[in-house]
Design an enzyme around this catalytic site. Structure first.
Site, PDB file in Angstrom:
ATOM      1  N   ASP A 196     -43.216  38.605 -15.068  1.00  0.00           N
ATOM      2  CA  ASP A 196     -42.122  39.064 -15.909  1.00  0.00           C
ATOM      3  C   ASP A 196     -42.739  40.342 -16.779  1.00  0.00           C
ATOM      4  OD1 ASP A 196     -40.063  37.510 -14.771  1.00  0.00           O
ATOM      5  OD2 ASP A 196     -41.079  36.071 -16.328  1.00  0.00           O
ATOM      6  N   HIS A 229     -37.657  41.129 -10.203  1.00  0.00           N
ATOM      7  CA  HIS A 229     -38.042  42.494 -10.829  1.00  0.00           C
ATOM      8  C   HIS A 229     -36.647  43.134 -11.244  1.00  0.00           C
ATOM      9  CE1 HIS A 229     -41.870  42.436  -9.047  1.00  0.00           C
ATOM     10  NE2 HIS A 229     -41.886  42.850  -8.190  1.00  0.00           N
TER      11      HIS A 229
END
Length: 429
Positions: free
Chosen positions: A13, A41
């Site tokens: 992340d 994503h």
């Protein structure tokens, strides 16, 4: 010729999607070398927010061919749901290709993943329950189903029947679940065969021939260094190698062809799921980072655990990946917080560790040693050069660079594609 690898330097992340989106418009091929639909994503293009899971972030770049590499595990239902979702929003996905050697996630992989996590209870690792681990287990055990198997129904049927001989015993006798009929799985895969077949390629051949022609290839790693099955916080890791070396294996491109290795790292640290996290915050600042940074998992919807920047992990990631550059993301989140602690080392039972402890026991006992730097109050989301940043923000970046063992070549100052400061363009170096 340029072959660039993008790798997460923390626990995922970090903003790999943004980095790939920016660079993807300048390359000819974007390949995802590992992972499946277990990591997401978030990419913002033209004010539009896209949440990608199995597809490479490069799919949003019209000029690049996107490839799901041989190191990936592919859930076909998830793949085509994602493709259809993008097409419904006007995106062109015709340039997507899939390695014929990529492993396929079967319904029994998902069933085993979910029931085994529940069975473990408090000892659960915290998987996404999408069958990723069991699929990689079958790959290593040489009983996996590959994308190319959908081209030969007899081989597909034989592999599924053989696999279910053992899988059903596990489901029924160990987990008290119903057996899965082989024909059910065969028909599941065949329902996608006609649509998948035109996408299949020998990805290693395609990518190496592209490099021979002087074209540019970007490898977009999933997950992150600290989730690597060899180099991460084992056993709280994924089942693949989301590091630079794993990107070479998962794409079929040799290490001598790599020109740059770009580590993506947040200006603070986050983690989803179980496992050690030395700088984790349980106070108002943890809540602030979570809220201001929008720290919620793309795939799971789970709030991310938040903590301060950990330079021990950054140095470790630089070492195991051989990073040439860093892309620092979410610097804007730290605006106006007064003071910013930076973890410079660990204290383990009274002993200072400037590098990652050798054992997981030591890492579990690590407490951060901090130094602090003053934050800035100015809005930096409109800055486009390093010199435009407030002096305190510049000092913070320079200190992270000193501590992390790698130059900071890109700085993210907001979620948008254009909200990026480029100090060293790795495609022009």
């Amino acid at each position: 010729m340029a072959a660039i690898i993008v790798v997460g330097a923390q626990w995922g992340d970090e903003g790999k999607g943004k980095a790939t989106d920016i660079l993807g418009g300048q390359v000819d091929y974007v390949v995802k070398p590992n992972g499946g639909n277990n990591a997401g994503h978030t990419v913002v293009v033209g004010g539009e927010k896209y949440e990608l899971k199995l597809l490479p972030a490069g799919i949003l770049s019209d000029n690049a061919t996107s490839i799901i590499g041989n190191g990936c595990v592919v859930n076909l239902e998830a793949l085509f749901e994602e493709i259809d979702g993008l097409q419904a929003r006007g995106a062109d996905t015709s340039h997507l290709r899939v390695s014929a050697n990529a492993q396929l996630v079967a319904p029994y992989h998902v069933a085993i993943d979910r029931v085994s996590e529940r069975f473990l209870g408090k000892r659960a690792i915290g998987t996404t329950g999408r069958g990723i681990g069991p699929t990689y287990q079958d790959k290593v055990g040489r009983v996996g189903i590959r994308a190319q198997d959908l081209l030969d129904e007899s081989i597909l049927r034989q592999k599924i029947e053989s696999a279910l001989d053992k899988k059903n015993q596990m489901l029924v006798k160990m987990y008290n679940r119903r057996a899965i009929e082989p024909e059910e799985v065969v028909q599941y895969f065949l329902s996608y065969a006609d649509r998948l077949a035109p996408m299949l390629i020998d990805s290693s051949k395609v990518l190496n021939e592209a490099l021979d022609r002087g074209e540019r290839v970007l490898m977009e790693g999933g997950q992150a260094t600290m989730l690597d099955v060899d180099h991460g916080t084992y056993p709280f890791v994924t089942s693949s190698n989301p590091t630079t070396g794993g990107a070479c294996v998962g794409s079929g491109v040799g290490p001598t062809r790599i020109t740059s290795s770009l580590g993506i790292i947040k200006a603070y640290t986050t983690r989803v799921g179980a496992g050690p996290f030395p700088t984790e915050l349980f106070d108002k600042w943890g809540e602030y980072l979570q809220t201001t940074g929008g720290e919620v998992g793309v795939n799971t919807g789970r709030p991310r655990r938040c903590g301060w920047y950990d330079s021990v992990i950054a140095r470790y990631a630089s070492r195991v990946n051989g990073f040439t550059d860093y892309f620092l993301t979410k610097l804007d989140v730290l605006t106006g917080i007064g003071e910013i602690p930076i973890c410079v080392a660990y204290d383990v039972d009274g002993v200072r560790h400037d590098e990652m402890p050798m054992t997981q026991t030591e890492f579990h006992h690590a407490t951060p040693i901090y130094e602090t730097m003053p934050a800035w109050d100015e809005d930096i989301t409109g800055c486009r050069t390093f010199e435009e940043l407030p002096e305190k923000a510049q000092d913070y970046v320079k200190r992270l660079e000193e501590l992390s063992g790698c130059r900071m070549s890109y700085i993210g100052v907001g979620p948008g594609r254009d909200q990026t400061i480029v100090i060293n363009d790795i495609l022009k170096d």
